[in-house]
Design an enzyme around this catalytic site. Structure first.
Site, PDB file in Angstrom:
ATOM      1  CD  GLU A  17      25.539  42.065  34.095  1.00  0.00           C
ATOM      2  OE1 GLU A  17      26.497  41.365  33.714  1.00  0.00           O
ATOM      3  OE2 GLU A  17      25.350  43.241  33.725  1.00  0.00           O
ATOM      4  CB  THR A  48      26.399  45.256  37.818  1.00  0.00           C
ATOM      5  OG1 THR A  48      25.273  45.962  38.369  1.00  0.00           O
ATOM      6  CG2 THR A  48      25.926  44.399  36.656  1.00  0.00           C
ATOM      7  CG  HIS A  77      29.820  42.415  38.025  1.00  0.00           C
ATOM      8  ND1 HIS A  77      29.565  43.011  36.812  1.00  0.00           N
ATOM      9  CD2 HIS A  77      29.210  41.206  37.974  1.00  0.00           C
ATOM     10  CE1 HIS A  77      28.827  42.206  36.069  1.00  0.00           C
ATOM     11  NE2 HIS A  77      28.591  41.107  36.765  1.00  0.00           N
ATOM     12  NE  ARG A 107      39.432  50.607  31.784  1.00  0.00           N
ATOM     13  CZ  ARG A 107      39.602  51.348  30.686  1.00  0.00           C
ATOM     14  NH1 ARG A 107      40.805  51.492  30.190  1.00  0.00           N
ATOM     15  NH2 ARG A 107      38.562  51.895  30.089  1.00  0.00           N
ATOM     16  N   GLY A 108      36.231  48.576  34.371  1.00  0.00           N
ATOM     17  CA  GLY A 108      35.118  49.447  34.722  1.00  0.00           C
ATOM     18  C   GLY A 108      35.060  50.704  33.885  1.00  0.00           C
ATOM     19  CG  ASP A 109      31.877  51.522  31.688  1.00  0.00           C
ATOM     20  OD1 ASP A 109      32.767  51.153  30.896  1.00  0.00           O
ATOM     21  OD2 ASP A 109      30.732  51.035  31.724  1.00  0.00           O
ATOM     22  CB  ALA A 128      40.630  43.925  33.168  1.00  0.00           C
ATOM     23  CG  HIS A 152      37.014  48.643  25.498  1.00  0.00           C
ATOM     24  ND1 HIS A 152      37.222  50.013  25.465  1.00  0.00           N
ATOM     25  CD2 HIS A 152      36.443  48.379  26.710  1.00  0.00           C
ATOM     26  CE1 HIS A 152      36.803  50.548  26.593  1.00  0.00           C
ATOM     27  NE2 HIS A 152      36.333  49.589  27.369  1.00  0.00           N
ATOM     28  CE  LYS A 168      40.068  41.321  29.396  1.00  0.00           C
ATOM     29  NZ  LYS A 168      38.795  42.099  29.335  1.00  0.00           N
TER      30      LYS A 168
END
Length: 298
Positions: A17, A48, A77, A107-109, A128, A152, A168
């Site tokens: 990554e 990312t 991503h 979904r993301g931060d 997500a 999570h 998901k």
């Protein structure tokens, strides 16, 4: 080529990554890392996507260049943070136009604070699994999702977290990549629980080479994985000696990877922080790379 094709064989594989570079110096460093890893034939490389789409254009450009200028299989991503459905459609369309057929849908931060309160866009998506369905409707993409061996940080318990992961996958995800961890048991339990739930998609462990004290302290905070006391005891004696810490940390990481491979895990996903030396060293030690390039540079 699809990620699922690259990780479906009998030979153990690895993937890496990267994040989009912020400036010319960062771009040069990233491409040095890419060129050093390319001869080892990683199964795929992911790029990312900054919180709220802050690196959207750079992600598209970087992923597209990997697709056109290298022999590597790229995966871009995509996050739902701060995006309307219309904007998400535009991003997916840009990926398709660039020839990118693999997307990691997360979904993301929250912008600014990864552990802060997450608020969906008024015209956006909440989960997500919704993002997975959207990507599936928009084209013939191979879709990956995130998994959390210890849940999570916002999940009330492991059962709830597993239910989210299963949702998901049933929404159309082809594989999952876990957050980083420093001991294998949580990941292996998640793999077994996922299989017991009837989900047979590949689950790849996320590995961050333990090369600095900051990695040891910051990684678990962001991933939700515990910091094993035995690991702290093992590493704290080297806290004031960066070279010794790195050497011991690489031994720890190699032992973790070897245990996972011995348990039947067929692929390892390395978080590189846009550097390649540690990943190249580990791939060589584990015997899962195609060839052995010279170890020079950063």
């Amino acid at each position: 080529m699809k990620v699922t094709q690259r990780i479906s064989g009998d030979r153990p594989v690895f993937s890496v990554e990267f994040f989009p570079p912020k400036d010319e110096a960062g771009e040069a460093e990233l491409w040095r890392a890419i060129r050093r890893l390319e001869p080892l034939d990683p199964a795929f490389v992911s790029v990312t996507y900054g919180a709220g789409g802050s690196s959207r254009d750079r992600t598209i450009r970087t992923t597209a260049r990997i697709a056109t200028d290298t022999t590597l299989v790229p995966m871009a991503h995509l996050t739902a943070v701060s995006h309307s459905v219309a904007e998400l459609r535009q991003v997916v369309g840009a990926y398709a136009a660039a020839g990118i057929s693999n997307i990691l849908a997360v979904r993301g931060d929250p912008p600014g604070d990864p552990l802060g309160e997450w608020v969906p866009h008024p015209q956006g998506l909440t989960y997500a699994e919704d993002l997975v369905r959207l990507v599936r409707r928009l084209g013939d993409f191979c879709v990956g999702v995130a998994a959390f061996p210890y849940g999570h940080p916002r999940s009330p318990d492991l059962d709830s977290d597993l239910a989210r992961l299963v949702a998901k996958i049933r929404a159309g995800a082809d594989f999952a990549i876990s957050q980083l961890f420093f001991e294998p048991d949580g990941f292996l339990r998640l793999r077994d629980r996922l299989a017991a739930a009837g989900c047979e998609v590949p689950l790849l462990p996320g590995i961050m080479p333990l090369t600095t004290v900051r990695t040891l302290r910051r990684g678990p905070e962001l991933s939700g994985a515990p910091l094993p006391p035995a690991l702290v005891d093992r590493m704290e004696r080297y806290a004031d000696d960066p070279a010794a810490f790195r050497a011991e940390g690489m031994d720890v990481t190699a032992e973790l990877c070897a245990r996972l491979l011995a348990e039947g895990v067929r692929g390892l996903h390395f978080y590189t922080l846009n550097r390649s030396l540690a990943t190249v060293e580990l791939v060589r030690r584990l015997g899962i790379g195609a060839r052995r390039p010279a170890l020079s540079g950063s």
